[in-house]
Design a protein around this motif. Structure first.
Motif, PDB file in Angstrom:
ATOM      1  N   LEU A  75      31.846  23.523  -7.840  1.00 23.36           N
ATOM      2  CA  LEU A  75      32.218  24.493  -6.807  1.00 23.36           C
ATOM      3  C   LEU A  75      31.304  25.715  -6.844  1.00 23.36           C
ATOM      4  O   LEU A  75      30.866  26.204  -5.827  1.00 23.36           O
ATOM      5  N   ASN A  76      31.030  26.166  -8.100  1.00 19.45           N
ATOM      6  CA  ASN A  76      30.159  27.323  -8.254  1.00 19.45           C
ATOM      7  C   ASN A  76      28.793  27.069  -7.665  1.00 19.45           C
ATOM      8  O   ASN A  76      28.251  27.883  -6.945  1.00 19.45           O
ATOM      9  N   ALA A  77      28.242  25.881  -8.026  1.00 23.54           N
ATOM     10  CA  ALA A  77      26.905  25.546  -7.551  1.00 23.54           C
ATOM     11  C   ALA A  77      26.900  25.474  -6.035  1.00 23.54           C
ATOM     12  O   ALA A  77      26.016  25.985  -5.374  1.00 23.54           O
ATOM     13  N   PHE A 131      10.685  31.110 -12.582  1.00 26.60           N
ATOM     14  CA  PHE A 131      12.066  31.136 -12.099  1.00 26.60           C
ATOM     15  C   PHE A 131      12.506  29.793 -11.527  1.00 26.60           C
ATOM     16  O   PHE A 131      13.683  29.443 -11.574  1.00 26.60           O
ATOM     17  N   THR A 132      11.558  29.004 -10.981  1.00 34.87           N
ATOM     18  CA  THR A 132      11.974  27.744 -10.360  1.00 34.87           C
ATOM     19  C   THR A 132      12.493  26.731 -11.386  1.00 34.87           C
ATOM     20  O   THR A 132      13.296  25.866 -11.044  1.00 34.87           O
ATOM     21  N   ARG A 133      12.030  26.832 -12.628  1.00 39.95           N
ATOM     22  CA  ARG A 133      12.608  25.951 -13.654  1.00 39.95           C
ATOM     23  C   ARG A 133      13.946  26.513 -14.132  1.00 39.95           C
ATOM     24  O   ARG A 133      14.903  25.771 -14.334  1.00 39.95           O
ATOM     25  N   LEU A 134      14.011  27.843 -14.278  1.00 35.22           N
ATOM     26  CA  LEU A 134      15.249  28.459 -14.779  1.00 35.22           C
ATOM     27  C   LEU A 134      16.410  28.287 -13.795  1.00 35.22           C
ATOM     28  O   LEU A 134      17.550  28.075 -14.189  1.00 35.22           O
ATOM     29  N   ILE A 135      16.105  28.382 -12.512  1.00 37.87           N
ATOM     30  CA  ILE A 135      17.172  28.403 -11.501  1.00 37.87           C
ATOM     31  C   ILE A 135      17.898  27.050 -11.424  1.00 37.87           C
ATOM     32  O   ILE A 135      19.013  26.957 -10.926  1.00 37.87           O
ATOM     33  N   LYS A 136      17.268  26.026 -11.972  1.00 40.75           N
ATOM     34  CA  LYS A 136      17.922  24.699 -11.986  1.00 40.75           C
ATOM     35  C   LYS A 136      19.188  24.722 -12.842  1.00 40.75           C
ATOM     36  O   LYS A 136      20.102  23.940 -12.616  1.00 40.75           O
ATOM     37  N   LYS A 137      19.221  25.647 -13.825  1.00 42.40           N
ATOM     38  CA  LYS A 137      20.403  25.756 -14.690  1.00 42.40           C
ATOM     39  C   LYS A 137      21.628  26.153 -13.888  1.00 42.40           C
ATOM     40  O   LYS A 137      22.764  25.927 -14.307  1.00 42.40           O
ATOM     41  N   LYS A 161      24.384  20.591  -3.764  1.00 38.76           N
ATOM     42  CA  LYS A 161      23.650  21.585  -4.578  1.00 38.76           C
ATOM     43  C   LYS A 161      22.981  22.616  -3.673  1.00 38.76           C
ATOM     44  O   LYS A 161      22.508  22.263  -2.590  1.00 38.76           O
ATOM     45  N   PRO A 162      22.904  23.861  -4.141  1.00 37.25           N
ATOM     46  CA  PRO A 162      22.114  24.836  -3.363  1.00 37.25           C
ATOM     47  C   PRO A 162      20.623  24.536  -3.496  1.00 37.25           C
ATOM     48  O   PRO A 162      20.209  23.874  -4.438  1.00 37.25           O
ATOM     49  N   ASP A 179      19.046  36.398 -10.245  1.00 34.69           N
ATOM     50  CA  ASP A 179      20.255  37.201 -10.079  1.00 34.69           C
ATOM     51  C   ASP A 179      21.145  36.608  -8.982  1.00 34.69           C
ATOM     52  O   ASP A 179      22.374  36.493  -9.137  1.00 34.69           O
ATOM     53  N   ILE A 180      20.541  36.202  -7.890  1.00 34.28           N
ATOM     54  CA  ILE A 180      21.284  35.566  -6.789  1.00 34.28           C
ATOM     55  C   ILE A 180      21.996  34.320  -7.300  1.00 34.28           C
ATOM     56  O   ILE A 180      23.142  34.040  -6.942  1.00 34.28           O
ATOM     57  N   ALA A 181      21.303  33.580  -8.179  1.00 30.06           N
ATOM     58  CA  ALA A 181      21.876  32.340  -8.718  1.00 30.06           C
ATOM     59  C   ALA A 181      22.918  32.613  -9.798  1.00 30.06           C
ATOM     60  O   ALA A 181      23.534  31.685 -10.318  1.00 30.06           O
ATOM     61  N   GLY A 182      23.092  33.885 -10.147  1.00 32.47           N
ATOM     62  CA  GLY A 182      24.080  34.234 -11.164  1.00 32.47           C
ATOM     63  C   GLY A 182      23.577  34.022 -12.580  1.00 32.47           C
ATOM     64  O   GLY A 182      24.358  33.922 -13.524  1.00 32.47           O
ATOM     65  N   LEU A 183      22.264  33.947 -12.742  1.00 26.58           N
ATOM     66  CA  LEU A 183      21.691  33.708 -14.070  1.00 26.58           C
ATOM     67  C   LEU A 183      21.218  35.010 -14.702  1.00 26.58           C
ATOM     68  O   LEU A 183      20.940  35.988 -14.008  1.00 26.58           O
TER      69      LEU A 183
END
Ligand code: CA
Length: 525
Positions: free
Chosen positions: A18-20, A104-110, A184-185, A412-416
């Protein structure tokens, strides 16, 4: 007990799901060398970008947005890493891209994001695992072609796409978003090669601006007095542009030899008329229908002696700018297609859309047509953003931002959590109009590509009102270290340095300290 664990596992899986799903998609539209005065959101006199202005009108315009190094490859690396050139390592065009570094593109996958990059990448080596999907322009040393561009596909094969580069990149981006995993976003980086030189418009836009003169900046005939001696020696002058490839002065159709030396599967053309060789016969015919009469007129006016000296320089400005604006229109038409797709597919409500460009561009200011310098036209980057229900429509944000802020913002937008070694800051508080007491009050700049366009290395600091620039390490000229200081309130066009003016000695001292503080902050040796 087993049931309980199972239940907990299922519920936490649902929670992540749901979060994703509720996280916003991000469509990052990135162009190349787009000068801010040819965007309506930055220059209300200019009416040629109604769709980029749509983003701005329904969201925010950052009025003071800057790069950290005004050239293609370093800017792209700064966007991905959130770091300045000295730390991401791509200090100049041609420098090695360390593809194992934190991006960031690798991190945002988390956070569940799926990622894609389609279009101009330009760095070396080509993308590997930076994105879940990539389709990368190739040929012309990574710049790609305007007509019938070649791409390196995700699987490494090369494919030539018939059509116009900006159209193809937008179509492919739409296709990817259409087929993206709905659970998925997504982070979609749609990266146009336009309006980079050699500014080739699509056939459909060749009629634009035909019978009108385009506005010319009053500094077009700048004599460079009052500035350091390096700038007068730069090879960025608009009137020095190549007549064939850039200004599009060619013999009539059929009266020249097309290059026949296209190399490799990407069909890399060489030679004076390589831009004509890119096209298929039908495109070339239509191209000539537009340009042949114009070139005939040009030759007649040169023969009659009308086009000499300043008249010729003005003529070349008009030829270049009309093509540039037609190319900008093609970008805008495709921004419109992307926005329409989001609207029609129902994705618009939960998709952030950004329009930016890797740097600004001189469009005749000081007589130039390039970037590299720390003067406003090339130092600035457009940055407009919309995010329904989050950003107040019509916002204009005056805080100083840089391309190193993009990666922290996306995380930050992704909540990471934003890694502590990223050097930029998240723009979210500014977008939410929250009070940010400790936002930066100066920005740092460092250009390292000395030798290119006969320029030295350039470093500097800009505050709200002042700009200090240091020029150093030229490969052949012996002017040594040179400095400029501009009072941007009194001299927004940067025509007269006050570095040696005793009235500015206190300001100069403060700015010198500011530059040293920024070097320390960014870890510059
Ligand atoms: Ca560029």
């Amino acid at each position: 007990m087993k049931k309980l664990i199972l239940l907990l596992t299922i519920s936490s899986a649902i929670c992540i799901f749901l979060n994703a799903k509720s996280k916003p998609n991000i469509l990052f539209i990135f162009s190349d060398d787009h000068g801010l005065r040819t965007i309506g959101a930055y220059n209300p006199q200019f009416k040629g970008t109604p769709n980029i202005d749509r983003i701005a009108d329904s969201g925010a315009v950052f009025t003071r947005s800057y790069c950290e190094n005004s050239i293609c490859q370093p800017s792209r690396a700064a966007v991905l890493t959130g770091k300045v050139s000295a730390h991401h390592g791509v200090v100049k065009n041609g420098a090695h891209w360390d593809n194992k570094q934190q991006i960031f593109t690798r991190l945002i996958k988390k956070a569940g994001y799926q990622t894609a990059m389609i279009g101009k990448w330009h760095m070396h080596p080509l993308p590997s695992d930076e994105f879940d999907y990539h389709k990368t322009l190739t040929a012309n040393a990574g710049q790609g072609r305007y007509y019938n561009p070649a791409f390196v596909e995700h699987d490494g094969s090369i494919k030539i796409e018939e059509g116009y580069s900006t159209d193809v990149i937008a179509s492919e981006s739409i296709e990817w978003m259409k087929n993206a995993d709905k659970e998925k976003p997504f982070m979609m980086m749609c990266q146009f090669k336009a309006p980079h030189t050699n500014v080739m418009p699509p056939i459909r836009n060749l009629h634009m601006y035909k019978d009108e003169d385009v506005f010319m900046p009053e500094t077009y005939f700048d004599n460079y007095q009052g500035r350091n001696p390096y700038v007068a020696k730069s090879w960025m002058k608009m009137h020095g542009m190549k007549s064939s490839n850039v200004v599009k002065i060619s013999p009539p159709i059929g009266e020249y030899q097309l290059p026949t030396n296209a190399k490799g599967p990407e069909r890399n053309f060489k030679g004076d008329f390589k831009y004509l060789a890119e096209m298929n016969p039908e495109q070339r015919k239509k191209w000539h229908e537009h340009y042949d009469p114009e070139n005939e007129d040009y030759r007649a006016r040169v023969a009659s002696g009308e086009l000499t000296g300043n008249n010729l320089f003005k003529y070349r400005y008009q030829r270049y700018m009309k093509d540039y604006l037609r190319v900008v229109s093609a970008i805008d038409q495709n921004v419109g297609r992307l926005l329409d797709f989001l609207d029609a597919s129902g994705l618009a409500e939960n998709t952030i859309v950004i329009y930016s460009s890797d740097q600004g561009f001189f469009l005749g200011e000081h007589g130039w047509s390039d970037k590299r310098l720390m003067y406003e036209e090339s130092f600035q980057m457009p940055f407009v953003i919309k995010w329904p229900n989050q950003i107040k429509p019509g916002s204009r944000i005056n805080h100083m931002i840089q391309n190193i802020d993009y990666a922290p913002t996306f995380l930050d937008i992704a909540g990471l959590k934003i890694p502590s070694d990223m050097q930029g800051r998240s723009l979210l508080p500014l977008l939410r109009n929250e009070p940010v007491e400790d936002w930066r009050d100066s920005v740092y700049y460092h250009y390292y590509h000395n030798g290119a366009y006969n320029l030295p290395k350039i470093e500097g600091a800009r505050t709200d009102r002042y700009k200090l620039i240091r020029y150093y390490d030229h490969k052949t000229l012996n002017y040594g270290e040179q400095w400029e200081l501009f009072d941007l309130k009194k001299d927004p066009q940067e025509m007269s340095s006050v570095f040696d003016d005793p009235e500015y000695s206190i300001v100069r001292n403060k700015m010198e300290k500011e530059l040293i503080a920024l070097r320390t902050q960014y870890g510059i040796q």
